[in-house]
Design a protein around this motif. Sequence first.
Motif, short mmCIF file in Angstrom:
data_model
loop_
_atom_site.label_atom_id
_atom_site.label_comp_id
_atom_site.label_asym_id
_atom_site.label_seq_id
_atom_site.Cartn_x
_atom_site.Cartn_y
_atom_site.Cartn_z
N VAL A 20 -24.36 -20.37 21.21
CA VAL A 20 -23.15 -19.54 21.14
C VAL A 20 -23.01 -18.93 19.75
O VAL A 20 -22.57 -17.78 19.61
CB VAL A 20 -21.91 -20.37 21.53
CG1 VAL A 20 -20.63 -19.65 21.18
CG2 VAL A 20 -21.95 -20.68 23.02
N GLY A 24 -23.03 -15.05 19.58
CA GLY A 24 -21.78 -14.47 19.10
C GLY A 24 -21.96 -13.65 17.83
O GLY A 24 -21.32 -12.61 17.66
N LEU A 38 -15.41 -11.04 23.11
CA LEU A 38 -16.34 -11.77 23.96
C LEU A 38 -16.93 -12.98 23.22
O LEU A 38 -17.05 -14.08 23.78
CB LEU A 38 -17.46 -10.84 24.43
CG LEU A 38 -18.51 -11.44 25.36
CD1 LEU A 38 -17.88 -11.84 26.68
CD2 LEU A 38 -19.62 -10.43 25.58
N ALA A 39 -17.28 -12.81 21.95
CA ALA A 39 -17.82 -13.91 21.16
C ALA A 39 -16.79 -15.02 20.96
O ALA A 39 -17.12 -16.21 21.08
CB ALA A 39 -18.30 -13.38 19.81
N GLY A 42 -16.37 -16.89 24.20
CA GLY A 42 -17.48 -17.81 24.40
C GLY A 42 -17.30 -19.09 23.59
O GLY A 42 -17.58 -20.19 24.08
N CYS A 43 -16.81 -18.95 22.36
CA CYS A 43 -16.53 -20.14 21.54
C CYS A 43 -15.45 -21.00 22.18
O CYS A 43 -15.60 -22.22 22.29
CB CYS A 43 -16.08 -19.71 20.14
SG CYS A 43 -17.36 -18.98 19.14
N ALA A 45 -14.51 -21.12 25.31
CA ALA A 45 -15.00 -21.72 26.55
C ALA A 45 -15.89 -22.93 26.27
O ALA A 45 -15.78 -23.96 26.94
CB ALA A 45 -15.76 -20.67 27.37
N LEU A 46 -16.74 -22.82 25.27
CA LEU A 46 -17.62 -23.94 24.94
C LEU A 46 -16.82 -25.13 24.40
O LEU A 46 -17.00 -26.26 24.84
CB LEU A 46 -18.67 -23.52 23.91
CG LEU A 46 -19.55 -24.65 23.37
CD1 LEU A 46 -20.39 -25.25 24.48
CD2 LEU A 46 -20.42 -24.14 22.24
N TRP A 67 -21.88 -25.21 15.64
CA TRP A 67 -21.54 -23.78 15.57
C TRP A 67 -21.29 -23.36 14.12
O TRP A 67 -21.82 -22.35 13.66
CB TRP A 67 -20.31 -23.49 16.43
CG TRP A 67 -19.89 -22.07 16.43
CD1 TRP A 67 -20.36 -21.07 17.22
CD2 TRP A 67 -18.90 -21.48 15.58
NE1 TRP A 67 -19.72 -19.90 16.91
CE2 TRP A 67 -18.82 -20.11 15.91
CE3 TRP A 67 -18.08 -21.97 14.58
CZ2 TRP A 67 -17.96 -19.25 15.28
CZ3 TRP A 67 -17.21 -21.10 13.93
CH2 TRP A 67 -17.16 -19.75 14.28
#
Length: 119
Positions: A20, A24, A38-39, A42-43, A45-46, A67
């Motif tokens: 990610v 990202g 979007l990035a 994604g963070c 969601a993870l 990350w």
Amino acid sequence: MSGRARLLAYAVLGALGALVAVAGSLVQAGWFPGGLLLALAGCAALFYGGVRATRTRLGAAVPAAVWVLCVLLLSTSRPEGDFLFAAGVGPYIYLLGGAMTAVICASVPQLPSSGLNAA
């Protein structure tokens, strides 16, 4: 969740944290401002998915730590002059927004199971 399954989940979450971070960092600059959103999604969601999957706060802390480490390594310039993050507001929002998302997801209180999945 057993101890071995939880350790395996942490290892998978760590690998996903690195993935990610790289994805990202490429997307956030490529499609500004949609790529930035979007990035960050994604963070989130993870990190929140890690909390829900492991039912521990460490489920967000492990991918968040990987990350942060990957993003910091990607943001440093190399001797050749190459770097992945450009100067601008987008990368700073990605760095700070991702870190804040990790803290928020790691500090979300554990809610009891709603019982909807019970048969």
